[in-house]
Design a protein around this motif. Structure first.
Motif, PDB file in Angstrom:
ATOM      1  N   ALA A  39       0.861  -1.192   0.000  1.00 57.60           N
ATOM      2  CA  ALA A  39       0.000   0.000   0.000  1.00 57.60           C
ATOM      3  C   ALA A  39       0.892   1.234   0.000  1.00 57.60           C
ATOM      4  O   ALA A  39       1.589   1.500   0.981  1.00 57.60           O
ATOM      5  CB  ALA A  39      -0.913   0.008   1.215  1.00 57.60           C
ATOM      6  N   PHE A  40       0.917   1.956  -1.108  1.00 65.22           N
ATOM      7  CA  PHE A  40       1.702   3.191  -1.197  1.00 65.22           C
ATOM      8  C   PHE A  40       0.833   4.313  -0.631  1.00 65.22           C
ATOM      9  O   PHE A  40      -0.148   4.724  -1.243  1.00 65.22           O
ATOM     10  CB  PHE A  40       2.089   3.482  -2.644  1.00 65.22           C
ATOM     11  N   CYS A  41       1.213   4.798   0.546  1.00 67.23           N
ATOM     12  CA  CYS A  41       0.372   5.737   1.296  1.00 67.23           C
ATOM     13  C   CYS A  41       0.941   7.155   1.204  1.00 67.23           C
ATOM     14  O   CYS A  41       2.100   7.386   1.556  1.00 67.23           O
ATOM     15  CB  CYS A  41       0.294   5.317   2.761  1.00 67.23           C
ATOM     16  N   PHE A  42       0.110   8.070   0.764  1.00 65.37           N
ATOM     17  CA  PHE A  42       0.509   9.477   0.723  1.00 65.37           C
ATOM     18  C   PHE A  42      -0.284  10.212   1.803  1.00 65.37           C
ATOM     19  O   PHE A  42      -1.520  10.251   1.751  1.00 65.37           O
ATOM     20  CB  PHE A  42       0.229  10.092  -0.645  1.00 65.37           C
ATOM     21  N   PRO A  43       0.403  10.817   2.793  1.00 60.90           N
ATOM     22  CA  PRO A  43      -0.309  11.388   3.944  1.00 60.90           C
ATOM     23  C   PRO A  43      -0.872  12.788   3.688  1.00 60.90           C
ATOM     24  O   PRO A  43      -0.700  13.703   4.493  1.00 60.90           O
ATOM     25  CB  PRO A  43       0.771  11.403   5.032  1.00 60.90           C
ATOM     26  N   ASP A  44      -1.550  12.924   2.570  1.00 58.10           N
ATOM     27  CA  ASP A  44      -2.254  14.166   2.250  1.00 58.10           C
ATOM     28  C   ASP A  44      -3.340  13.821   1.237  1.00 58.10           C
ATOM     29  O   ASP A  44      -3.543  12.648   0.909  1.00 58.10           O
ATOM     30  CB  ASP A  44      -1.294  15.231   1.718  1.00 58.10           C
ATOM     31  N   VAL A  73      -3.034   4.779  -1.688  1.00 60.17           N
ATOM     32  CA  VAL A  73      -3.851   5.166  -0.535  1.00 60.17           C
ATOM     33  C   VAL A  73      -3.560   6.628  -0.216  1.00 60.17           C
ATOM     34  O   VAL A  73      -2.396   7.027  -0.167  1.00 60.17           O
ATOM     35  CB  VAL A  73      -3.528   4.307   0.709  1.00 60.17           C
ATOM     36  N   PHE A  74      -4.602   7.402  -0.011  1.00 55.67           N
ATOM     37  CA  PHE A  74      -4.434   8.823   0.320  1.00 55.67           C
ATOM     38  C   PHE A  74      -5.188   9.139   1.609  1.00 55.67           C
ATOM     39  O   PHE A  74      -6.103   8.414   2.015  1.00 55.67           O
ATOM     40  CB  PHE A  74      -4.947   9.699  -0.823  1.00 55.67           C
ATOM     41  N   ALA A  75      -4.798  10.233   2.248  1.00 57.31           N
ATOM     42  CA  ALA A  75      -5.487  10.658   3.464  1.00 57.31           C
ATOM     43  C   ALA A  75      -6.887  11.162   3.100  1.00 57.31           C
ATOM     44  O   ALA A  75      -7.009  12.078   2.289  1.00 57.31           O
ATOM     45  CB  ALA A  75      -4.697  11.765   4.160  1.00 57.31           C
ATOM     46  N   PRO A  90     -12.958   1.051   7.197  1.00 57.77           N
ATOM     47  CA  PRO A  90     -11.516   1.207   7.433  1.00 57.77           C
ATOM     48  C   PRO A  90     -10.828   1.837   6.224  1.00 57.77           C
ATOM     49  O   PRO A  90     -11.396   1.923   5.136  1.00 57.77           O
ATOM     50  CB  PRO A  90     -11.047  -0.237   7.632  1.00 57.77           C
ATOM     51  N   LEU A  91      -9.596   2.268   6.423  1.00 59.95           N
ATOM     52  CA  LEU A  91      -8.807   2.817   5.319  1.00 59.95           C
ATOM     53  C   LEU A  91      -8.596   1.725   4.274  1.00 59.95           C
ATOM     54  O   LEU A  91      -8.260   0.593   4.604  1.00 59.95           O
ATOM     55  CB  LEU A  91      -7.468   3.326   5.839  1.00 59.95           C
ATOM     56  N   TYR A  92      -8.768   2.086   3.006  1.00 53.47           N
ATOM     57  CA  TYR A  92      -8.726   1.099   1.936  1.00 53.47           C
ATOM     58  C   TYR A  92      -7.901   1.626   0.757  1.00 53.47           C
ATOM     59  O   TYR A  92      -7.609   2.809   0.658  1.00 53.47           O
ATOM     60  CB  TYR A  92     -10.149   0.776   1.466  1.00 53.47           C
ATOM     61  N   SER A  93      -7.562   0.717  -0.135  1.00 48.24           N
ATOM     62  CA  SER A  93      -6.804   1.095  -1.327  1.00 48.24           C
ATOM     63  C   SER A  93      -7.758   1.479  -2.446  1.00 48.24           C
ATOM     64  O   SER A  93      -8.907   1.026  -2.502  1.00 48.24           O
ATOM     65  CB  SER A  93      -5.937  -0.076  -1.789  1.00 48.24           C
ATOM     66  N   ASN A 102      -4.715  -5.598   5.857  1.00 46.45           N
ATOM     67  CA  ASN A 102      -4.457  -6.932   5.322  1.00 46.45           C
ATOM     68  C   ASN A 102      -3.313  -6.956   4.309  1.00 46.45           C
ATOM     69  O   ASN A 102      -3.029  -8.005   3.733  1.00 46.45           O
ATOM     70  CB  ASN A 102      -5.728  -7.491   4.680  1.00 46.45           C
ATOM     71  N   PHE A 103      -2.678  -5.812   4.084  1.00 44.54           N
ATOM     72  CA  PHE A 103      -1.547  -5.744   3.161  1.00 44.54           C
ATOM     73  C   PHE A 103      -0.265  -6.190   3.867  1.00 44.54           C
ATOM     74  O   PHE A 103      -0.214  -6.302   5.098  1.00 44.54           O
ATOM     75  CB  PHE A 103      -1.379  -4.327   2.628  1.00 44.54           C
ATOM     76  N   ASP A 104       0.776  -6.426   3.078  1.00 44.19           N
ATOM     77  CA  ASP A 104       2.077  -6.784   3.648  1.00 44.19           C
ATOM     78  C   ASP A 104       2.855  -5.553   4.107  1.00 44.19           C
ATOM     79  O   ASP A 104       3.581  -5.606   5.096  1.00 44.19           O
ATOM     80  CB  ASP A 104       2.905  -7.550   2.613  1.00 44.19           C
ATOM     81  N   PHE A 105       2.708  -4.464   3.347  1.00 38.40           N
ATOM     82  CA  PHE A 105       3.417  -3.220   3.660  1.00 38.40           C
ATOM     83  C   PHE A 105       2.462  -2.028   3.563  1.00 38.40           C
ATOM     84  O   PHE A 105       1.597  -1.992   2.677  1.00 38.40           O
ATOM     85  CB  PHE A 105       4.571  -2.973   2.675  1.00 38.40           C
ATOM     86  N   ALA A 106       2.647  -1.082   4.471  1.00 42.89           N
ATOM     87  CA  ALA A 106       2.069   0.252   4.331  1.00 42.89           C
ATOM     88  C   ALA A 106       3.247   1.211   4.255  1.00 42.89           C
ATOM     89  O   ALA A 106       3.947   1.423   5.255  1.00 42.89           O
ATOM     90  CB  ALA A 106       1.157   0.599   5.506  1.00 42.89           C
ATOM     91  N   GLY A 107       3.509   1.723   3.060  1.00 40.65           N
ATOM     92  CA  GLY A 107       4.683   2.555   2.839  1.00 40.65           C
ATOM     93  C   GLY A 107       4.319   4.011   2.667  1.00 40.65           C
ATOM     94  O   GLY A 107       3.522   4.353   1.796  1.00 40.65           O
ATOM     95  N   PHE A 108       4.879   4.875   3.489  1.00 33.46           N
ATOM     96  CA  PHE A 108       4.569   6.308   3.459  1.00 33.46           C
ATOM     97  C   PHE A 108       5.717   7.090   2.834  1.00 33.46           C
ATOM     98  O   PHE A 108       6.889   6.805   3.071  1.00 33.46           O
ATOM     99  CB  PHE A 108       4.341   6.842   4.878  1.00 33.46           C
ATOM    100  N   THR A 109       5.377   8.075   2.033  1.00 31.87           N
ATOM    101  CA  THR A 109       6.379   9.009   1.538  1.00 31.87           C
ATOM    102  C   THR A 109       6.308  10.271   2.378  1.00 31.87           C
ATOM    103  O   THR A 109       5.217  10.824   2.612  1.00 31.87           O
ATOM    104  CB  THR A 109       6.183   9.317   0.041  1.00 31.87           C
TER     105      THR A 109
END
Length: 617
Positions: A39-44, A73-75, A90-93, A102-109
């Motif tokens: 999950a490529f998460c952008f915190p905005d 995934v975005f905020a 819940p937060l979803y893709s 349920n993902f293996d990684f939640a990666g934030f930039t």
């Protein structure tokens, strides 16, 4: 498990297209056929995250792997968050609408310190424990990278591991290691130990800090001898061979940068002493104009965009700019695709470049002198003069442009009120330059906009030891400048500097800041970079309840021999060089750009062809 979004819920929030996905060129895979879900998460917000080049690159890079599915995934904005919490969503893709937990990684930039509270909010919405020590074997690994990761300590309790530097190689190495670990029954710690040996990986839980009685750092120690004492950033050596997507996701809604982005080079030759990016992205590595032309054609065909933007820290420093812009215009003119040239410098501005970039639009140009006097521009090593500015605006006014935005900083080291008054003087000189243009050439309705931001000392810059000026001092300078600008043709904009104060705390914070961040989020802080949601008083309450003094981090001058929270990170630029640059700043000495004379910063360790030559010492 996939999340179900009703039409009624989506219609009840602002911009429902932020949350629906299924855009043109988005990647669709069957999750049952992959081994790794990232999950490529952008915190905005979606509009900001979808404008980020790094996300575009790594999203498609990971999806090139058959064993991996990267989803975005975005905020959620505050209205959508309220609906999600109210309805137990819940937060979803975006791609599959599957739950992130349920993902293996939640990666934030990490692009901006003031988005850190959104990271906590997104983890909480996902049902993932906030702190690393509370995560169990079935929880995703929470990782992070980006420019703010170069001081990782304010997030040390929250992030499982950081990826330092450019991600195209390191992220694949981590995925390979994970593929070998998954299903073996070995512990989370075992996986983290596996990847701790990969160059560029930093696992905060494998290290401890000790502090002196005065609050400064006494020592930084690995908990085991096999953990590296220094974590060296990763860089890409060959920009022509590195992965770059030939198609990108095309949103159904407006975003900040809604166009093709061609990355012409990484790094910067300039060395402005306030600019973190100019140091952490060294050395300069360019793409050939042939490679860029190849990418431009493929991206135009796959997206249908009508604008191409050349991106870098200083586009006019690209050595093949004339060849590239000429070929792009020849190729794209018949396709009705325009060219955008951001990041042009005053000392390399030319009418030829601007005519190429803006054949129709002549409303406004943006320049960043940064300081109002030559003395202070020399202190910050800006490398431009008043003559450069007046020459550039005169060229623009003679070409029909009639709007100019000028960006400056207040609170720079050694700044005086004379320097502040110089900002107003420059604005008036720009107005006079417009008045000297013949009537038949000038555009109608001059507007000069002066904007000031507050200087924030950043890690890995020559100003990392400087105190940030007090909020009261900056406010006094803002009032002073406002009183000096009385022309109807000059508009002055500035922001309240409470946010810059907090940014300085996080930019140079250590692990003790983590508990403040968590407390502030618990008290309701999120979207701190958005003025309407920034709650300064709540942040101060969090500092007070946690017994942490924010002024210790923001307005305290450091000594050169103090251990800094980021000293265990190696960006290639040596501390010796930064100290030398700090001293040159206070002496008002300019350091020439890298193409004129190698300053001996240390980035040559990465074996870049541009580094080398005589050093200033």
């Amino acid at each position: 498990m996939s999340v179900r979004l009703s039409d009624g819920l989506l219609k009840s929030v602002e911009k429902p297209s932020r949350y629906t996905g299924n855009e043109w060129n988005s990647v669709i895979k069957d999750p049952r056929n992959v081994n790794i879900r990232f999950a490529f998460c952008f915190p905005d917000t979606y509009e900001i995250g979808m404008s980020h080049l790094g996300m575009k690159i790594l999203y498609h890079l990971l999806n090139e792997r058959e064993d991996c599915y990267c989803e975005r995934v975005f905020a959620p904005w505050t209205d959508m968050e309220a609906k999600m919490r109210e309805n137990g969503i819940p937060l979803y893709s975006l791609e599959t609408k599957d739950e992130i937990k349920n993902f293996d990684f939640a990666g934030f930039t990490l692009q901006y310190e003031m988005s850190f509270s959104n990271i906590l909010n997104m983890l909480d919405l996902a049902g993932i424990p906030i702190t690393a020590d509370n995560r169990k074997d079935n929880d995703p690994f929470v990782c992070a990278g980006g420019p703010c990761a170069y001081n990782p300590e304010p997030l040390a309790d929250i992030i499982d591991f950081f990826m330092m530097g450019e991600g195209e190689e390191i992220i694949n190495e981590v995925m390979d290691a994970y593929a070998g670990w998954k299903g073996t029954g070995r512990s989370r710690t075992d996986f983290l130990e596996d990847i701790a040996g990969i160059e560029g990986i930093y696992v905060p839980s494998f290290y401890e800090f000790e502090y002196k009685e005065n609050g400064t750092i006494k020592s930084f120690n690995p908990l085991k001898p096999q953990y590296p004492v220094k974590i060296r950033k990763r860089i890409i050596h060959d920009m022509d061979k590195v992965f770059y997507p030939d198609k990108i996701v095309v949103p159904y809604t407006d975003i900040v940068h809604d166009r093709i982005m061609l990355e012409v080079f990484r790094g910067c030759i300039r060395g402005c002493r306030f600019c973190q990016a100019g140091f952490i992205y060294r050395p300069v590595r360019e793409k050939s104009h042939e490679r860029l032309m190849e990418l431009a054609k493929k991206l135009e065909e796959s997206t249908g965009y009508e604008e191409i933007s050349l991106t870098s820290l200083s586009t006019s420093d690209y050595s093949e700019l004339e060849e590239l812009t000429t070929e792009l215009i020849d190729e794209m003119d018949e396709r009705k695709v325009g060219l955008s040239l951001p990041s042009l410098r005053l000392d390399s501005f030319s009418m030829d470049l601007m005519e190429k970039a803006q054949k129709v639009r002549k409303s406004g140009l943006t320049f960043a002198p940064e300081a109002g006097t030559q003395r202070l521009r020399d202190v910050i090593n800006k490398g431009v003069t008043e003559e450069d500015l007046l020459s550039a605006v005169s060229l623009a006014f003679n070409g029909g442009w009639h709007g100019v935005k000028l960006y400056f900083m207040l609170g720079l080291p050694t700044e005086t009120f004379e320097d502040v008054e110089g900002i107003a003087d420059l604005a008036y000189k720009v107005v006079n330059a417009y008045k000297r243009v013949p009537m038949e050439k000038k555009g109608k309705g001059l507007n000069v906009t002066v904007s000031t931001s507050t200087f924030v000392p950043k890690a890995f810059t020559p100003f990392q030891w400087e105190a940030q000026e007090s909020r009261e001092g900056v406010s006094e300078k803002q009032r002073f400048l406002k009183g000096r600008i009385r022309s109807k043709q000059v508009t002055y904009n500035y922001h309240e500097n409470k946010l810059s104060f907090l940014e300085a705390v996080f930019a140079r914070g250590d692990r003790r800041i983590c508990k403040v961040l968590i407390k502030a989020w618990e008290l309701g802080c999120r979207f701190d970079g958005w003025g309407e949601y920034f709650k300064y008083d709540i942040w101060m309450q969090a500092f007070s309840e946690c017994g942490v003094d924010p002024y210790f981090y923001a307005v305290r001058k450091r000594e050169y021999d103090e251990i800094l929270p980021w000293d265990h990170i190696d960006v290639g630029v040596t501390k010796k060089f930064l100290i030398n640059e700090s001293k040159r700043a206070h002496d008002g000495k300019i350091t020439p750009n890298c193409r004129k004379n190698c300053g001996g910063c240390g980035a040559a360790v990465f074996e870049s062809g541009i580094c080398g030559g005589d050093s200033l010492g």
